[in-house]
Design a protein around this motif. Structure first.
Motif, mmCIF file in Angstrom:
data_model
loop_
_atom_site.group_PDB
_atom_site.id
_atom_site.type_symbol
_atom_site.label_atom_id
_atom_site.label_comp_id
_atom_site.label_asym_id
_atom_site.label_seq_id
_atom_site.Cartn_x
_atom_site.Cartn_y
_atom_site.Cartn_z
ATOM 1 N N ARG A 1 0.830 -1.209 0.000
ATOM 2 C CA ARG A 1 0.000 0.000 0.000
ATOM 3 C C ARG A 1 0.860 1.252 0.000
ATOM 4 O O ARG A 1 0.606 2.202 -0.763
ATOM 5 N N LEU A 2 1.885 1.284 0.843
ATOM 6 C CA LEU A 2 2.724 2.476 0.937
ATOM 7 C C LEU A 2 3.515 2.694 -0.352
ATOM 8 O O LEU A 2 3.653 3.841 -0.820
ATOM 9 N N LEU A 3 4.028 1.630 -0.957
ATOM 10 C CA LEU A 3 4.785 1.810 -2.195
ATOM 11 C C LEU A 3 3.874 2.206 -3.353
ATOM 12 O O LEU A 3 4.278 3.022 -4.193
ATOM 13 N N ASP A 4 2.674 1.664 -3.421
ATOM 14 C CA ASP A 4 1.737 2.085 -4.468
ATOM 15 C C ASP A 4 1.494 3.591 -4.382
ATOM 16 O O ASP A 4 1.493 4.298 -5.404
ATOM 17 N N ALA A 5 1.275 4.069 -3.154
ATOM 18 C CA ALA A 5 1.028 5.502 -2.962
ATOM 19 C C ALA A 5 2.270 6.313 -3.331
ATOM 20 O O ALA A 5 2.171 7.353 -4.002
ATOM 21 N N ILE B 1 5.124 13.413 -1.116
ATOM 22 C CA ILE B 1 3.855 13.828 -0.502
ATOM 23 C C ILE B 1 2.767 13.869 -1.567
ATOM 24 O O ILE B 1 3.053 14.003 -2.759
ATOM 25 N N ALA B 2 1.530 13.747 -1.109
ATOM 26 C CA ALA B 2 0.386 13.848 -2.004
ATOM 27 C C ALA B 2 0.077 15.318 -2.263
ATOM 28 O O ALA B 2 0.033 16.128 -1.331
ATOM 29 N N LYS B 3 -0.107 15.671 -3.519
ATOM 30 C CA LYS B 3 -0.489 17.046 -3.880
ATOM 31 C C LYS B 3 -2.006 17.133 -3.886
ATOM 32 O O LYS B 3 -2.662 17.043 -4.922
ATOM 33 N N LYS C 1 5.210 10.187 -6.819
ATOM 34 C CA LYS C 1 6.402 10.537 -7.577
ATOM 35 C C LYS C 1 6.080 10.766 -9.055
ATOM 36 O O LYS C 1 6.633 11.674 -9.688
ATOM 37 N N GLU C 2 5.231 9.942 -9.604
ATOM 38 C CA GLU C 2 4.845 10.101 -11.011
ATOM 39 C C GLU C 2 4.243 11.477 -11.235
ATOM 40 O O GLU C 2 4.599 12.176 -12.198
ATOM 41 N N PHE D 1 11.581 6.338 -10.889
ATOM 42 C CA PHE D 1 10.860 5.240 -10.250
ATOM 43 C C PHE D 1 9.805 4.638 -11.181
ATOM 44 O O PHE D 1 9.046 3.772 -10.773
ATOM 45 N N GLY D 2 9.764 5.114 -12.429
ATOM 46 C CA GLY D 2 8.694 4.698 -13.326
ATOM 47 C C GLY D 2 8.871 3.335 -13.954
ATOM 48 O O GLY D 2 7.894 2.697 -14.358
#
Length: 370
Positions: free
Chosen positions: A190-194, A267-269, A199-200, A212-213
């Motif tokens: 879950r944490l890596l998916d987020a 972080i989430a934008k 990052k994308e 990381f793509g």
């Protein structure tokens, strides 16, 4: 030198249990990189006083017309330091690696080892006996000797605590918050998916290629953090801040002797980005590192304002580019000039602002075309 095999990797892991190294040369990192990417790689081991004293795990890649040997992990391998057996370091003759590599792999044009630490746990980096030059980017770290409170007393701790309390109130009002240290496969996933999604989005908006793509890179990190759970404590660990049931900030770190190294973060934008969830998570992570007895919280490569809020230690990494063929001499010279040009731009505030502006403009044009 030895090719990558189950036996050679097992021998490397045994040596790692007796030695010291940076996280990207740890046995787990190497095993996972080999398993997920299948590199054209090899292990170079130097002996001294009758036993292994220094080892390098390298992969061979093509860069334009050149074939180079580099650290496994590419741009994800930062703060690099080889595997050393401390008691044997004084008698290491690192130069002996070069003829062995030439003889075993005459197809390699150059040995290119980037972002080298000058020392680790009091041991000088033997790779700096090769010709080297400064890396373009600084690495920053916070000094935790004396504990977290001692650090806060030196870096505007009163202001940081006040901001932290204010953030808590905002996160409670937004549905409550939770700090997570991934301890199960489900939490790692879950944490890596987020993180990969964050990052994308960020790299696309900055006009930067997403390092990381690549699916192989993502699989590598999934395996790395999953298999780290088998050890106590895990040598690689994920942390996150969840607010209102949504992940808002994620970090991935490595435990390495006296230091904990933040390998990545995002972080989430979204609607809570203004509340600086990344700063909040770093406050918690650094505090936890201090309570666990770490002496250094290493933010790794990159000079960013949020790191400067905590960091008192600047480390200049170094790059090594050793030609192994006549063609390799051209590459080594070009890499040194490229590093010097990058350093010039990044050390000039006006030039660096212009470079970032052009990068954002290019990203905007690409988005419009998409």
């Amino acid at each position: 030198m030895s090719v990558l095999s189950r036996d050679s990797l097992s021998a490397y892991a045994e040596l790692a249990r007796r030695g010291v190294c940076a996280p990207p040369q740890s046995a787990l990192w190497i095993e996972e990189w080999v398993a997920t990417t299948g590199p054209d790689g090899f292990l170079a081991v130097l002996e001294a006083e009758g036993g292994p004293a220094c080892a390098l795990a390298l992969e061979v890649i093509r860069s334009g017309p050149f074939r180079i040997a580099r650290f496994m992990g590419g741009r994800h391998a930062n703060g690099n330091f080889p595997l050393l057996v401390p008691d044997a370091t004084a008698s290491i003759e690192i130069e002996a690696m070069l003829p062995a590599i030439r003889a075993a792999r005459p197809d390699i044009d150059a040995l290119v080892l980037e972002r080298l630490l000058p020392d680790l746990d009091g041991l000088p980096n033997p790779l700096l006996r090769f010709p080297h030059f400064p890396s373009p980017n600084l690495a920053l770290a916070a000094n935790l000797e004396g504990g977290f409170d001692a650090l806060l007393s030196r870096v505007s701790g009163k202001r940081k605590r006040k901001k932290h309390r204010s953030q808590m109130r905002k996160f409670e009002a937004a549905g409550g918050f939770r700090l997570i240290e991934a301890s199960t496969p489900e939490e790692v996933s879950r944490l890596l998916d987020a993180f990969f999604a964050m990052k994308e989005f960020r790299f696309r908006n900055m006009g930067i290629a997403n390092v990381f793509g690549d699916v192989e890179v993502q699989n590598f990190f999934r395996s790395l953090f999953l298999d780290a759970l088998r050890e106590n404590p895990p040598p690689f660990v994920l942390h996150a801040l969840e607010v209102g049931g949504t992940l808002r900030a994620v970090t991935g770190s490595a435990r390495a002797g006296k230091r904990i190294v933040c390998e990545f973060g995002a972080i989430a934008k979204d609607e809570l980005a203004h509340a600086s969830p990344g700063d909040f998570l770093f406050f918690e992570n650094i505090g936890k590192a201090g309570r666990q007895g770490f002496e250094i919280f290493d933010f790794s490569v990159g000079d960013e304002p949020y790191k400067r809020l905590w960091c008192e230690i600047e480390t200049r990494h170094f790059d090594v580019a050793v030609p192994l063929t006549p063609k390799g001499r051209i590459l080594a010279g070009a890499l040194q000039m490229k590093a010097a040009a990058k350093s010039y731009v990044k050390n000039s505030p006006a030039m660096w602002r212009l470079a970032k502006m052009l990068r954002r403009s290019a990203a905007g044009n690409q988005t419009a075309q998409d």
